[in-house]
Design an enzyme around this catalytic site. Sequence first.
Site, PDB file in Angstrom:
ATOM      1  N   CYS A  16       0.825  -1.208   0.000  1.00  0.00           N
ATOM      2  CA  CYS A  16       0.000   0.000   0.000  1.00  0.00           C
ATOM      3  C   CYS A  16       0.861   1.261   0.000  1.00  0.00           C
ATOM      4  O   CYS A  16       0.607   2.202  -0.756  1.00  0.00           O
ATOM      5  CB  CYS A  16      -0.940  -0.007   1.194  1.00  0.00           C
ATOM      6  SG  CYS A  16      -2.037   1.433   1.269  1.00  0.00           S
TER       7      CYS A  16
ATOM      8  N   CYS B   8      -5.509  -2.275   7.720  1.00  0.00           N
ATOM      9  CA  CYS B   8      -6.620  -1.310   7.778  1.00  0.00           C
ATOM     10  C   CYS B   8      -7.929  -1.893   7.258  1.00  0.00           C
ATOM     11  O   CYS B   8      -9.000  -1.533   7.749  1.00  0.00           O
ATOM     12  CB  CYS B   8      -6.263  -0.046   7.013  1.00  0.00           C
ATOM     13  SG  CYS B   8      -5.952  -0.290   5.246  1.00  0.00           S
TER      14      CYS B   8
END
Length: 343
Positions: free
Chosen positions: A91, A188
Amino acid sequence: MRNKKVIVGFSGGADSAAAALILKNKGYEVLGVTFDFFGDEPLLKKASALAKKIGIRHECIKRQLEFREKVIKPFISEYLRGYTPNPCVRCDAVMKFRGLMAYANEKEAEFIATGHYLRLEKRHGQVQIKTSADSRKDQSYYLYTLDQEYLSRLIFPLSAFQSKDAVRAFLEKEGIALPKSEESQGICFIPDGNYARFIKKETPLMPEGRFRDRFGKILGSHNGFYHYTVGQKRGVPAISGKKYVVTALRPEINEVILGEESDLYQKKIFLKELHFIDGSLYSGEIQFKVCRWGYLYQGTLHLSGDHRGYLECEEAVRAPMPGQSAVFYDRDTLLGGGIIEYK
């Protein structure tokens, strides 16, 4: 300074707020950018309101579909191959920093900035990442894929701060009071930390599988290999009074291999996708970690071509998991890293 415009990754938390405010106070033209990965409207409103309070321009950029394609789908794919991927590394590389750089180019901003507690140092014409003075806040492990193109335009405004408390004290002094909240330590998009439940929702129902020992003896059954990772003890049944640990996964036949704690320790770790921040491919003695908070091991890196290689470790490493990253250091300097693979 030729161009004092900077794009700040702005989550709406204390760290990104402090980073933006420090740069504003230094005379930069600051534009805060929040990437919308989940369609979280309350978070976006919070970030927008905080940017207004600080006195900076702010934009939200929707990236939900791209995040799913480039982060979530690869995570699922790797997990179903028996790997334990680290989506935070991916990410940061393909979503956050690449997104900041693209936006900076679009807005003709020379710099990008984030709220990492790290330092940058220029040496021999190369920009180096130095680890945080506070090991609890050090996130250098996730940034080993960056290169000089990014580092030459990157600013870490929080480099002078020793702790989160110091950052909060700075904000309060500037008239910005933020409620304390728990910091996320996991993935997340899996906030409850239950990877198996997430994978189960995203994939077809898997039939019952077998536990075996390393000699092939059947030890019992399980409801899907993705409920287990190498090194796991929790949820592993004791058989005939003997406690076992997961030592390997065989996803192609839905089997989990069990063994003893001593079976987990390895002195040779195979790596792919090797990358060094200075653009070189180094071989020789090196320090490395196999997780963010992990011990700094000593070893020797050997190259084998095609950005692959292996580490010979001075002391055996417990359960180096395929899919995770081995990240290289020279004491407090981040050098690079690679992804652990099966061999």
